[in-house]
Structure formats: structure tokens, C-alpha cells
Design an enzyme around this catalytic site. Structure first.
Site, PDB file in Angstrom:
ATOM      1  N   ASP A  99      33.977  38.487  35.498  1.00 31.59           N
ATOM      2  CA  ASP A  99      35.050  38.783  34.574  1.00 31.59           C
ATOM      3  C   ASP A  99      34.527  39.871  33.645  1.00 31.59           C
ATOM      4  OD1 ASP A  99      37.401  38.315  32.898  1.00 31.59           O
ATOM      5  OD2 ASP A  99      37.381  36.295  33.736  1.00 31.59           O
ATOM      6  N   ASP A 201      39.861  41.784  32.362  1.00 27.05           N
ATOM      7  CA  ASP A 201      40.698  41.028  31.440  1.00 27.05           C
ATOM      8  C   ASP A 201      41.758  41.928  30.792  1.00 27.05           C
ATOM      9  OD1 ASP A 201      40.892  38.383  30.042  1.00 27.05           O
ATOM     10  OD2 ASP A 201      40.521  39.599  28.262  1.00 27.05           O
ATOM     11  N   GLU A 264      43.852  41.929  35.512  1.00 26.53           N
ATOM     12  CA  GLU A 264      44.796  40.951  34.971  1.00 26.53           C
ATOM     13  C   GLU A 264      45.946  41.741  34.336  1.00 26.53           C
ATOM     14  OE1 GLU A 264      45.198  37.234  31.836  1.00 26.53           O
ATOM     15  OE2 GLU A 264      44.040  38.989  31.298  1.00 26.53           O
ATOM     16  N   HIS A 325      42.930  29.798  34.497  1.00 24.82           N
ATOM     17  CA  HIS A 325      42.504  29.054  33.311  1.00 24.82           C
ATOM     18  C   HIS A 325      43.462  29.200  32.135  1.00 24.82           C
ATOM     19  CE1 HIS A 325      41.319  33.145  32.838  1.00 24.82           C
ATOM     20  NE2 HIS A 325      41.047  32.943  31.555  1.00 24.82           N
ATOM     21  N   ASP A 326      44.498  30.031  32.284  1.00 24.70           N
ATOM     22  CA  ASP A 326      45.468  30.221  31.201  1.00 24.70           C
ATOM     23  C   ASP A 326      46.793  29.512  31.464  1.00 24.70           C
ATOM     24  OD1 ASP A 326      43.737  31.966  29.805  1.00 24.70           O
ATOM     25  OD2 ASP A 326      44.407  33.674  31.015  1.00 24.70           O
TER      26      ASP A 326
HETATM   27  C1  GLC Z   1      42.999  36.910  29.132  1.00 23.33           C
HETATM   28  C2  GLC Z   1      42.180  35.693  29.509  1.00 23.33           C
HETATM   29  C3  GLC Z   1      42.408  34.636  28.467  1.00 23.33           C
HETATM   30  C4  GLC Z   1      41.926  35.177  27.138  1.00 23.33           C
HETATM   31  C5  GLC Z   1      42.629  36.482  26.801  1.00 23.33           C
HETATM   32  C6  GLC Z   1      41.963  37.181  25.679  1.00 23.33           C
HETATM   33  O1  GLC Z   1      44.355  36.665  29.186  1.00 23.33           O
HETATM   34  O2  GLC Z   1      42.511  35.271  30.802  1.00 23.33           O
HETATM   35  O3  GLC Z   1      41.749  33.447  28.785  1.00 23.33           O
HETATM   36  O4  GLC Z   1      42.163  34.230  26.135  1.00 23.33           O
HETATM   37  O5  GLC Z   1      42.600  37.374  27.890  1.00 23.33           O
HETATM   38  O6  GLC Z   1      40.716  37.674  26.095  1.00 23.33           O
END
Ligand code: GLC
Length: 529
Positions: A99, A201, A264, A325-326
């Protein structure tokens, strides 16, 4: 010569490292724990692991607040552990994807410490500083995804700084060339150590409007939803200049052999596919989250698949995600019976599937009382992501084989039934279903790289054909509880090779195919035109 690369034919498995396997009894998963379980990952049959951040971090957002991009947090282990992990994964034929969190750092990162130390510090411009409005209020109306304004006042230097997430996660200024070079140096650091790619991310957040204009109100906002959604993010995300950066990151990866760039990106399909780059020289896989964001019914999912297939640039490679995980876990979102249908969907669609650890067991969202929330999003706005981050359920033992200590989040209530040990040899378990699907996808080129053609059906049923030169499969998925018939017509007959209910396997299928409620069938067709 191979016609496809590993990240096209392969299956990605996401590991949330805090929750996968704790090797030292502190209740938090770690790298040696992941190394211990690589045999399990290889046994599952997937091709790559993506590990959520393991860098030094004050853990305000559980590792998504990085204070050093080129080291490992002692909670997770050491750089030597990471080297060992990469090496043993490679020896088992597994790729390792890290990541990478370039949009923001921790407020404890030395870069931010320098930037905030004074207005004329050389790193001041590495972050986004603005004066207050004459009345002292923030420079614009932008909101933080984790609640409240996206601007925090820095008393000492007398300016606001911008943070799309927590105030402990200041956004970097990606218009600044030095920032880019520093981030690219960190990427090279890991690529040189043998990492096979990155999941970047919040890729669509990297560049903000140069004039910092106010975001417009969101006309579709329903009060009670995350207040962040009360505005559209027209000026704070998805700016045209972000694509320059995507191309630079890709060009960097292209200096190495067969590395993958995953982004992402939570955007509608039309804007999402732009992240492949104008000449498909951008991200290899901008994450496609439609199976997460859409209501679970055959009509909408079917239409979304067709739209996505239609929107993809000429040779862009598709991908699909069921959970991360979100997001609430698939088994909680659609129920256990539909989670089996979802497994077949994920692993028979055209495009790289990404699985979330524990979904292969049918793990459900943990029951975590608000007083025990750890996730800042839960603490601030009530939308806790802790339930989908509970420890991997390895066995029925106390600690579920995850930890000998007190796990950082409580175990799922069903861990004594729903765990690797119990499901491994159970022919009807979710784990067995996943494993057989993975194995079939790996073996059958029609499923991994074949074409996709939808079939028109009645009811809440989604059906499609996957085909390669020498084989053809029909996938029939009933998203609803009602049984009905599907007409095969000119597809001809076939044999059920895999089903949510194994009693149907081996059944020979003719023109009128009965399908039960909540059932999924994978049929090998006899005729290959
Ligand atoms: C992304 C991650 C998430 C995090 C956010 C801020 O969406 O997947 O878990 O809280 O970024 O970094």
C-alpha cells in the site's frame, strides 16, 4: 510467449496486517505472522498479496498516516522481516503489493514538522497552507471525510493547512516537484527491494483545484448520511492534473519488470476509466468498486458490468472487488447464502479479482460496541470500519489462532464455527467453495482471460458466458429467493461443474435449466462455436 501478465490472469488477496496473524502475542498482527501463513495463502491458490500499510505511523488512522515511507513500524517487524516476506512469498510463487499512501503524511512526519515550523521553511510548500478568511474562518468550505472541516488552524505559523482526512493526516502539495520526487524515491526504495507493485491510496485525491474554490452542495444528499457527502468534491478531488502524476508513477514502474500500479479510486465509471491513462499508460488497475457500491440485485449489477465493459479503453484490463478494510463485509451486506453467489460472481467475471482476507471463510462484520471503537471514522462520525477489520479466524482455539494475547479488536462471534481449521476439509464450506473457484479460474483460460457475453434472463437472475478458444462456460446466478427456469436456447447443453449446492454438480443441463433461490451454477457448455 505468454499473452497475459500475472496481474491480469492472477487473483489478488488483501491482507490487513494488524488482523491477519500475530506472531509475538501483543494482540496485533505482524510481518512474521504473515510469513507464517504464506503457505495458507498459496494453498488458497491466489497469486498476489496486497498488504495495507506497515510503515512507521502514530496510527491515528491505523497506518494510513505514515511518518516514514521507507521503514517498517516496529509493531509489524523490521525491514529485514519485509525482505524475508518478499523472499518467501516469491519462492512460493506469490507477488507482493504494498500500500502506498502519497496523498498525505502523518503530522508527525519530519516533512510536516519542518513545514509547520515556520512560514519560510524550505518544506512549507510541501503541504497546503492558506490564510484565514478576514473573519478568521477556513479558506473554503471543504470537508474532511472523517468529519468536520478539512482545514486546521496552525496557531504558531498563523495559517490553515488542508487535510482530506484527519487533522493528523495533512495533505501533501503534489503540485510541488520536490514532493513528487520524494514520493517517487520512496516507491523506488521498495521496488528495488523486490516489491511487485503498489496499491495507491486515494489516488483521485492527489491534486486539488489551484484556486481552492468552494465545493458545490450535493443535491442528492440525504441527511443522516456521512456529512462529507453533503458537498460534491468537484474541486478537492479528481482534478485533470492528477493524470500527469498517474502517468509519472506508471513510467516509474515501467522501469522495472512486470510491476503493477493499482489505484484506489471511488468515482463513477466514466471518470474511473480515465485513470487507465490516455494511452493506457496510467494505472494498470484503477479499482472498480461497483460490486461494493451498488444495490445487490441482478438488474443493476448486470447493467453495471455491461457499462463497465463498454467504458473500458481498448485493451484496458478490468478488475472487480467485493470487499476491503473500509467497507462492510460481503457476508454481512448480502447474507451468507448470497455471499456464496457473490464468490462465484467475483471469480468468474472478466478481470482481476481482489479478495479481502476472511471473506473466503464467510467472516461477518464484528459486533463492536461504540465505546470500544478504535477507528477514527467510527469515533468521529459513527461509521466505524472496525467491524470489517476483526482478526482472521484461523481456528476454534481461544484467540482463534490469531493471537496468544488480547486481540486489538474482538474476535468475530462466530469464530468457533467460522474458521480455517473447521472449513478446510468441509466440502460445503465457504472456504472450499472459494478454493474450488480459484482453482477452476486458474485452470480454465475461458474464466481467467476469456470473453464476456451477458445473457438475457427473467427474474433476479444474472447469466453470462465466458469463452476462450477451446472452452465455454455459462454462469447463472440467482440474486433472489425465488426459483425459476433459464432458457439456454442456442447455447445448447452442458454439465454443472460447480454449484453453491454441490448436489447439483455433475448434472447434465438441457434447454430449460431450473435454478433455485440464492443459487449459483457454473456450467461447462458442450458446444464451442
Ligand atoms: C483510503 C484507505 C482508508 C484510509 C483513507 C485515508 O481510503 O483505504 O483506510 O482511512 O484512505 O488514508
Amino acid at each position: 510467449m505468454r499473452s497475459h501478465l500475472w496481474w491480469q490472469t492472477g487473483i489478488i488477496y488483501q491482507i490487513y496486517p494488524r488482523s491477519f496473524k500475530d506472531s509475538n502475542g501483543d494482540g496485533v498482527g505482524d510481518l512474521p505472522g504473515i510469513i507464517e501463513q504464506l503457505d495458507y495463502v498459496a494453498w488458497l491458490g491466489v497469486n498476489a498479496i496486497w498488504i495495507s500499510p506497515v510503515y512507521p505511523s502514530p496510527m491515528a488512522d491505523f497506518g494510513y498516516d505514515v511518518s516514514d515511507y521507507t521503514d517498517i513500524h516496529p509493531l509489524f517487524g523490521t525491514l529485514a522481516d519485509m525482505d524475508r516476506l518478499i523472499d518467501s512469498a516469491h519462492r512460493k510463487g506469490l507477488k507482493v503489493i504494498l500500500d502506498f499512501v502519497p496523498n498525505h503524511t502523518s503530522d508527525q512526519h519530519p516533512w510536516f514538522q519542518a513545514a509547520r515550523s515556520s512560514r519560510d521553511n524550505k518544506k512549507r510548500d510541501w503541504y497546503l497552507w492558506r490564510d484565514a478568511k478576514p473573519d478568521g474562518s477556513p479558506p473554503n468550505n471543504w470537508l474532511s471525510a472523517f468529519g468536520g472541516p478539512a482545514w486546521t488552524w496552525d496557531q504558531a505559523s498563523g495559517q490553515y493547512y488542508y487535510h482530506a482526512f484527519l487533522k493528523e493526516q495533512p495533505d501533501l502539495n503534489w503540485r510541488n516537484r520536490e514532493v513528487r520526487e520524494a514520493a517517487y524515491a520512496a516507491m523506488r526504495f521498495w521496488l528495488d527491494r523486490g516489491v511487485d507493485g503498489f496499491r495507491v491510496d486515494v489516488l483521485w485525491h492527489l491534486i486539488k483545484d489551484a484556486a481552492f474554490r468552494d465545493n458545490p452542495a450535493n443535491p442528492d444528499y440525504v441527511p443522516g448520511q456521512n456529512p462529507y457527502e453533503s458537498l460534491t468534491h468537484a474541486y478537492s478531488t479528481d482534478q485533470p492534473e492528477v493524470h500527469e502524476i498517474v502517468l509519472e508513477m506508471r513510467a516509474l514502474l515501467d522501469q522495472y519488470s512486470e510491476r503493477v500500479l493499482i489505484g484506489e479510486v471511488y468515482l463513477p465509471v466514466g471518470r474511473l476509466v480515465a485513470y487507465y491513462g490516455p494511452k493506457e499508460d496510467g494505472a494498470h488497475l484503477p479499482f472498480n468498486f461497483q460490486l461494493i457500491t451498488l444495490p445487490w440485485n441482478a438488474r443493476q449489477i448486470g447493467a453495471a458490468i455491461s457499462d463497465y465493459e463498454g467504458a473500458l479503453p481498448a485493451s484496458a484490463w478490468p478488475n472487480w472487488v467485493l470487499g476491503n478494510h473500509d467497507q462492510p463485509r460481503i457476508a454481512s451486506r448480502v447474507g451468507l447464502a448470497q455471499a456464496r453467489v457473490a464468490a462465484i460472481l467475483l471469480l468468474t467475471l472478466r478481470g482481476t479479482p481482489t479478495m479481502y482476507y476472511g471473506d473466503e471463510l464467510g467472516m461477518r462484520d464484528g459486533a463492536i460496541p461504540p465505546a470500544q471503537y478504535q477507528d477514527p471514522q467510527g469515533i468521529n462520525i459513527g461509521l466505524s470500519r472496525d467491524p470489517q477489520r476483526t482478526p482472521m479466524q484461523w481456528s476454534e482455539q481461544p484467540g482463534s489462532g490469531f493471537s496468544n494475547g488480547e486481540p486489538w479488536l474482538p474476535l468475530g462471534l462466530d469464530y468457533q464455527r467460522c474458521n480455517v481449521k473447521a472449513e478446510r476439509d468441509d466440502p460445503n464450506s465457504m472456504l472450499t467453495l472459494y478454493r474450488r473457484l480459484v482453482e477452476l479460474r486458474q485452470r480454465e483460460s475461458a474464466l481467467s482471460i476469456g470473453s464476456y457475453a451477458p445473457l438475457i434472463t427473467d427474474g433476479d437472475v444474472l447469466a453470462y458466458v465466458r469463452q476462450s478458444d477451446d472452452s465455454r462456460f455459462l454462469v447463472v446466478l440467482n440474486f433472489g429467493p425465488r426459483s425459476l427456469f433459464v432458457t439456454l436456447g442456442e447455447l445448447g447443453g452442458g454439465t454443472v461443474v460447480l454449484a453453491t449446492d454441490r448436489a447439483r454438480e455433475g448434472e447434465s443441463v438441457q434447454d430449460r435449466l431450473p435454478i433455485m433461490g440464492d443459487e449459483g451454477l457454473l456450467i461447462r457448455l458442450e458446444r464451442v462455436p
